[in-house]
Design an enzyme around this catalytic site. Structure first.
Site, PDB file in Angstrom:
ATOM      1  N   GLY A   1      -5.248 -18.798  46.071  1.00 57.63           N
ATOM      2  CA  GLY A   1      -5.233 -17.556  45.304  1.00 57.63           C
ATOM      3  C   GLY A   1      -5.377 -16.393  46.268  1.00 57.63           C
ATOM      4  O   GLY A   1      -5.837 -16.574  47.396  1.00 57.63           O
TER       5      GLY A   1
ATOM      6  N   GLN B   1      -6.932  -7.821  49.232  1.00 50.10           N
ATOM      7  CA  GLN B   1      -7.063  -8.629  50.444  1.00 50.10           C
ATOM      8  C   GLN B   1      -5.937  -8.372  51.442  1.00 50.10           C
ATOM      9  O   GLN B   1      -6.052  -8.736  52.612  1.00 50.10           O
ATOM     10  CB  GLN B   1      -7.098 -10.122  50.088  1.00 50.10           C
ATOM     11  CG  GLN B   1      -8.345 -10.503  49.301  1.00 50.10           C
ATOM     12  CD  GLN B   1      -8.358 -11.972  48.985  1.00 50.10           C
ATOM     13  OE1 GLN B   1      -7.785 -12.404  47.993  1.00 50.10           O
ATOM     14  NE2 GLN B   1      -8.971 -12.769  49.851  1.00 50.10           N
TER      15      GLN B   1
ATOM     16  N   CYS C   1     -13.211 -18.003  50.826  1.00 48.29           N
ATOM     17  CA  CYS C   1     -12.349 -16.846  50.590  1.00 48.29           C
ATOM     18  C   CYS C   1     -11.655 -16.481  51.897  1.00 48.29           C
ATOM     19  O   CYS C   1     -12.296 -16.464  52.951  1.00 48.29           O
ATOM     20  CB  CYS C   1     -13.209 -15.677  50.093  1.00 48.29           C
ATOM     21  SG  CYS C   1     -12.278 -14.168  49.814  1.00 48.29           S
ATOM     22  N   LEU C   2     -10.362 -16.185  51.819  1.00 42.88           N
ATOM     23  CA  LEU C   2      -9.629 -15.819  53.033  1.00 42.88           C
ATOM     24  C   LEU C   2     -10.176 -14.534  53.649  1.00 42.88           C
ATOM     25  O   LEU C   2      -9.990 -14.301  54.841  1.00 42.88           O
ATOM     26  CB  LEU C   2      -8.140 -15.652  52.719  1.00 42.88           C
ATOM     27  CG  LEU C   2      -7.401 -16.941  52.312  1.00 42.88           C
ATOM     28  CD1 LEU C   2      -5.972 -16.625  51.902  1.00 42.88           C
ATOM     29  CD2 LEU C   2      -7.429 -17.968  53.436  1.00 42.88           C
TER      30      LEU C   2
ATOM     31  N   HIS D   1     -12.373 -15.900  40.545  1.00 43.37           N
ATOM     32  CA  HIS D   1     -12.582 -15.443  41.929  1.00 43.37           C
ATOM     33  C   HIS D   1     -11.658 -14.254  42.235  1.00 43.37           C
ATOM     34  O   HIS D   1     -12.096 -13.246  42.793  1.00 43.37           O
ATOM     35  CB  HIS D   1     -12.308 -16.626  42.870  1.00 43.37           C
ATOM     36  CG  HIS D   1     -12.434 -16.314  44.328  1.00 43.37           C
ATOM     37  ND1 HIS D   1     -13.382 -16.901  45.137  1.00 43.37           N
ATOM     38  CD2 HIS D   1     -11.708 -15.487  45.133  1.00 43.37           C
ATOM     39  CE1 HIS D   1     -13.243 -16.423  46.380  1.00 43.37           C
ATOM     40  NE2 HIS D   1     -12.231 -15.573  46.403  1.00 43.37           N
ATOM     41  N   GLU D   2     -10.390 -14.367  41.834  1.00 43.47           N
ATOM     42  CA  GLU D   2      -9.431 -13.288  42.141  1.00 43.47           C
ATOM     43  C   GLU D   2      -9.708 -12.050  41.288  1.00 43.47           C
ATOM     44  O   GLU D   2      -9.566 -10.919  41.765  1.00 43.47           O
ATOM     45  CB  GLU D   2      -7.990 -13.771  41.955  1.00 43.47           C
ATOM     46  CG  GLU D   2      -7.600 -14.984  42.777  1.00 43.47           C
ATOM     47  CD  GLU D   2      -7.968 -14.894  44.245  1.00 43.47           C
ATOM     48  OE1 GLU D   2      -8.065 -13.770  44.780  1.00 43.47           O
ATOM     49  OE2 GLU D   2      -8.192 -15.948  44.859  1.00 43.47           O
TER      50      GLU D   2
ATOM     51  N   HIS E   1     -12.214  -9.920  42.897  1.00 46.88           N
ATOM     52  CA  HIS E   1     -11.691  -9.069  43.984  1.00 46.88           C
ATOM     53  C   HIS E   1     -11.230  -7.713  43.443  1.00 46.88           C
ATOM     54  O   HIS E   1     -11.363  -6.698  44.131  1.00 46.88           O
ATOM     55  CB  HIS E   1     -10.503  -9.747  44.670  1.00 46.88           C
ATOM     56  CG  HIS E   1     -10.894 -10.719  45.752  1.00 46.88           C
ATOM     57  ND1 HIS E   1     -11.597 -10.339  46.874  1.00 46.88           N
ATOM     58  CD2 HIS E   1     -10.662 -12.046  45.893  1.00 46.88           C
ATOM     59  CE1 HIS E   1     -11.780 -11.393  47.652  1.00 46.88           C
ATOM     60  NE2 HIS E   1     -11.225 -12.453  47.083  1.00 46.88           N
TER      61      HIS E   1
HETATM   62 ZN    ZN Z   1     -11.287 -14.359  47.816  1.00 47.06          ZN
END
Ligand code: ZN
Length: 172
Positions: free
Chosen positions: A46, A51, A91-92, A133-134, A137
Site C-alpha cells: 500500500g 509518501q 511502513c515504507l 494504515h493508508e 497517512h
Molecule cells: Zn505507511
C-alpha cells in the site's frame, strides 16, 4: 513507469493533512500510476500520496502484490469499521521499524477511482488493515502513533537513530 522518491519520517509532508482531490484530471491519473509504480518498486502492499511528497487524498492498496489487482482510491472515506484485529506493521516511510498495531477487523471505504467513478471497498483481513494504515497517512498519522506510549518512545528513538543518515533525502 514513474517511480517516485519516497518521503521518510520526519519529512513534514507525512504530518500534513492531505487535501481532497477537486477534479479527476490527467494529473490525478498520473498520480495513481505513480503510486502503483512506486509501491511495486519498493515491494509495498500500500502507499499514500503524501509518501511521494503529494499532500493529496489518494492511496493505493494491493495486499496480494499481484500486479493488476491494485486498487487506487481518491478521496477515500472510512464509512464503517468493526471488530478488532492486529498484525505487525511496517511502513515504507518508517524503514526498519515494525510493531503490532491494533486496528478494526472489517472496514468499508468509499471513494473514487482516478477516473472519477464511485468505488466502495468492503474489506477484511490484510486488506482492511492496509486500508486503515493508508487512510492514516492522509490524516498525517503514522502507524507508530497508534502504539502505546512506551512502545511509541522506543519506536521514535529508533527512527531518530536510523534517520540521521537518510532524513529528508531525495523526496519532494
Ligand atoms: Zn505507511
Amino acid at each position: 513507469m514513474s517511480v517516485q522518491p519516497l518521503c521518510q519520517e520526519p519529512h513534514p509532508v507525512l504530518r500534513s493533512l492531505a487535501k481532497p482531490v477537486q477534479a479527476f484530471t490527467d494529473e490525478i491519473r498520473r498520480l495513481g500510476e505513480d503510486l502503483i509504480d512506486t509501491m511495486y518498486a519498493h515491494d509495498g502492499i500500500g502507499l499514500a500520496a503524501p509518501q511521494i511528497g503529494r499532500a493529496l487524498q489518494a492511496i493505493v492498496v494491493n495486499p496480494s502484490q499481484v500486479s493488476g489487482r491494485e486498487v487506487v482510491l481518491i478521496n477515500p472515506v472510512l464509512e464503517a469499521a468493526e471488530g478488532r484485529a492486529g498484525i505487525v506493521e511496517g511502513c515504507l516511510s518508517v524503514p526498519k521499524v515494525w510493531h503490532r498495531v491494533s486496528r478494526a477487523a472489517r472496514v468499508r471505504v468509499r471513494g473514487h477511482d482516478p477516473a472519477g467513478h464511485s468505488l466502495t471497498v468492503d474489506a477484511k483481513g490484510l486488506l482492511a488493515i492496509v486500508l486503515q494504515h493508508e487512510l492514516d497517512h492522509l490524516q498525517g498519522r503514522l502507524f507508530v502513533d497508534r502504539l502505546s506510549w512506551v512502545r511509541r518512545c522506543w519506536a521514535y528513538a529508533r527512527i531518530r537513530a536510523l534517520g540521521r543518515q537518510s532524513a529528508l533525502a531525495g523526496c519532494g
